[in-house]
Design a protein around this motif. Structure first.
Motif, short mmCIF file in Angstrom:
data_model
loop_
_atom_site.label_atom_id
_atom_site.label_comp_id
_atom_site.label_asym_id
_atom_site.label_seq_id
_atom_site.Cartn_x
_atom_site.Cartn_y
_atom_site.Cartn_z
N UNK A 1 17.45 -45.81 30.43
CA UNK A 1 16.72 -45.25 29.29
C UNK A 1 17.71 -44.48 28.42
N UNK B 1 17.34 -41.73 26.98
CA UNK B 1 17.21 -40.30 27.24
C UNK B 1 17.35 -40.05 28.74
N UNK B 2 17.38 -38.79 29.14
CA UNK B 2 17.68 -38.46 30.53
C UNK B 2 16.39 -38.06 31.25
N UNK C 1 1.54 -28.14 29.29
CA UNK C 1 1.16 -28.12 27.88
C UNK C 1 0.10 -29.18 27.60
N UNK D 1 15.00 -30.03 34.61
CA UNK D 1 14.32 -28.78 34.30
C UNK D 1 13.04 -29.04 33.48
N UNK E 1 6.46 -26.88 30.70
CA UNK E 1 6.20 -28.04 29.82
C UNK E 1 5.14 -28.96 30.42
N UNK F 1 12.72 -35.28 30.18
CA UNK F 1 13.39 -36.13 29.19
C UNK F 1 13.26 -35.58 27.77
N UNK F 2 12.26 -34.75 27.52
CA UNK F 2 12.03 -34.29 26.16
C UNK F 2 12.94 -33.13 25.75
N UNK F 3 13.67 -32.59 26.69
CA UNK F 3 14.68 -31.57 26.40
C UNK F 3 15.97 -31.92 27.14
N UNK F 4 17.10 -31.92 26.43
CA UNK F 4 18.39 -32.01 27.11
C UNK F 4 18.81 -30.60 27.51
N UNK G 1 11.00 -26.15 32.62
CA UNK G 1 10.62 -24.85 32.05
C UNK G 1 11.49 -24.57 30.82
N UNK H 1 1.65 -33.10 31.18
CA UNK H 1 2.68 -34.13 31.07
C UNK H 1 3.36 -34.28 32.43
N UNK I 1 8.49 -36.84 31.89
CA UNK I 1 8.35 -36.67 30.44
C UNK I 1 8.87 -35.29 30.01
N UNK I 2 8.53 -34.29 30.81
CA UNK I 2 8.96 -32.92 30.49
C UNK I 2 10.48 -32.81 30.51
#
Lengths: 243, 270
Positions: B200, B202-203, B237, B226, B234, B248-251, B228, B241, B245-246
């Protein structure tokens, strides 16, 4: 003078953990902007609070850090609404793996939206911009049944998102929020690269977005909002963001 | 209040958190006038200035140091891709085109950072190379794995220095903005290399799918799995999620010490 009072109480709140032994966990919470300290800092910066009343239909994003957060929240709402539609009515000519990946992107953008909503509500009570509803958005130029149309719009959203965060970072005064913006922008850049490669493999970082110095685009808030305006029915005023 | 005890405990947490702490200086500075009016207890201000000094003495990460750190990573990447091109194992067509594009950007980053450090009257680091003994000359698959490790490390490393560059200028240019403009290019590279490896873009987790010894790229004080962010869980929310998903949505960031550790990029430099 109300600022000073707020700052004083902020100071007391802020310093509180120092009086007790700091366990690793609570120190992290402390260093990572606990609700109290951040809320007071933001309200101290932005207590003119004239930014959320849509007087003539224009929504002001506000000033200072809360302006930057509202700006990001507006953009994430736009992106999340777009991908929610992509997920709900996937293009007829999407490959299975593309459907899967776009539903992941939809989740990421929904998370970004919900995160900003939660953070602004917690840290700057009463200063969050309204939720952008379907009536505020304009996706009529996008044919959601066609892969090419969806990818073109996705590319526009993602590249714009990257440029927006890159240009807004310097306006953020609170380092915790700068780090959050940094954590999000690289995910947007990953999305942008993915979408670009779907349109044309190898265009993930072509000269359209990366200049001769190897730099991605950075755009000022007012320019980003102007670029996004064709997808918005509501007017957003970004002129005070970060100021 | 036992200040010595607090400092002792602070010294046990990682340097990056101390770095964030330093950015509070601006806050305290702006509060200075208030304190003089006697509206504040003196102690917190004293503690703050103490911590600011401690920070300065223990890390010594001035702007030039940060820029030289970035330059070190760019030199490492540039040399890696040069070795990759020279080894001749990259398939012609799209793969070779992508590696050329990335090499061109890393070269541009080296020049930009070198020129900036020089303009700021610093001394740019030179001659940082990818360790020849580690480079998998005949193995394109492993070369790509290293490329993924370098790019994802680069993203994490630049992100980790954003706070240190706040408000820092070179003439009229915001150094923070320049760093962010490099940072997102590294993320574009990372996404592309990951898709070349059928990953993917993203991570999704700290599970890197990288061969040893590259796994630690996704670990650290704040791991890539992570969920949080700024005190917000996350996964809770909205209507909820998944942890994937949580994550991957933040690096996530890596500190300078983490990046330069022998288990990560530091072990690949010669």
């Amino acid at each position: 003078m109300s600022n000073i009072k707020q700052n004083a109480s902020e100071e007391a709140e802020f310093a509180k953990p120092l009086y007790t032994p700091i366990k690793r966990r609570s120190f992290f919470m402390y260093a990572g902007a606990t609700a109290g300290a951040t809320a007071l800092l933001l309200s101290g910066c932005d207590d003119d609070n004239d930014n959320v009343k849509p007087a003539d239909g224009t929504i002001s994003l506000g000033s200072g850090d809360v302006g930057v957060l509202n700006y990001a929240y507006a953009l994430e709402q736009l992106e999340a609404a777009f991908y929610a539609q992509v997920k709900a009515t996937p293009a007829l000519d999407f490959a299975a793996v593309e459907k899967d990946y776009f539903s992941q992107v939809a989740a990421h953008e929904a998370i970004h939206r919900e995160f900003f909503k939660a953070a602004i509500t917690r840290d700057a009570p009463g200063q969050i911009i309204p939720t952008l509803t379907a009536a505020d958005l304009n996706f009529t130029s996008i044919d959601f049944t066609k892969r090419a149309s969806v990818l073109a719009a996705a590319k526009a959203f993602e590249d714009l998102g990257v440029a927006a965060y890159n240009g807004a970072g310097k306006y953020i005064k609170k380092s915790d929020y700068l780090v959050i913006a940094g954590k999000i922008v690289s995910v947007e850049a990953r999305h942008a690269a993915y979408v670009r490669d779907l349109i044309s493999n190898g265009s993930f970082a072509n000269e359209e977005v990366v200049d001769a110095s190897g730099l991605d685009k950075a755009m000022e808030p007012v320019d980003v909002i102007a670029a996004a305006s064709s997808y918005l029915k509501v007017k957003l005023d970004a002129s005070k963001v970060g100021k | 209040m036992n200040i010595l005890r607090i400092i002792e405990q602070l010294s046990e947490v990682d340097a990056d958190v101390l770095g964030r702490f330093d950015s509070r200086r601006a806050v305290f500075k702006s509060l200075g006038g208030t304190a003089q009016k006697g509206m504040l207890a003196a102690a917190p201000v004293f503690v703050a200035s103490l911590f600011s000094k401690a920070y300065g003495q223990t890390t010594g990460t001035g702007v030039i140091d940060v820029l030289n750190y970035a330059l070190t990573l760019e030199l490492l990447e540039q040399d890696f891709y040069k070795k990759m091109k020279d080894a001749g194992k990259v398939p012609a067509g799209a793969p070779a085109g992508a590696i050329d594009t990335i090499y061109k950007h890393e070269t541009a980053h080296v020049k930009l950072l070198t020129d900036t450090i020089t303009a700021l009257k610093g001394t740019p680091v030179t001659n940082k190379k990818f360790k020849a003994s580690v480079f998998p000359t005949n193995d394109y698959t492993t070369q790509l794995a290293y490329a993924q490790a370098l790019e994802d490390t680069g993203v994490r490393a630049y992100k980790g220095q954003a706070g240190a560059l706040m408000g820092q200028m070179a003439g009229a240019t915001s150094l923070l903005q320049v760093a962010l403009q490099i940072h997102s290019v590294e993320a574009r590279h990372a996404a592309h290399i990951r898709t070349m490896r059928m990953q993917a873009p993203w991570i999704p987790a700290s599970d890197s799918n990288l061969p040893a010894p590259l796994g630690p790229v996704y670990t650290g004080a704040t791991r890539e799995d992570n969920t949080m962010q700024a005190g917000v869980d996350i996964t809770k929310l909205g209507s909820g999620f998944t942890a994937t998903e949580a994550a991957a949505s933040f690096d996530e960031i890596l500190t300078m010490a983490e990046v330069l550790d022998a288990s990560r990029a530091g072990g690949l430099v010669e």
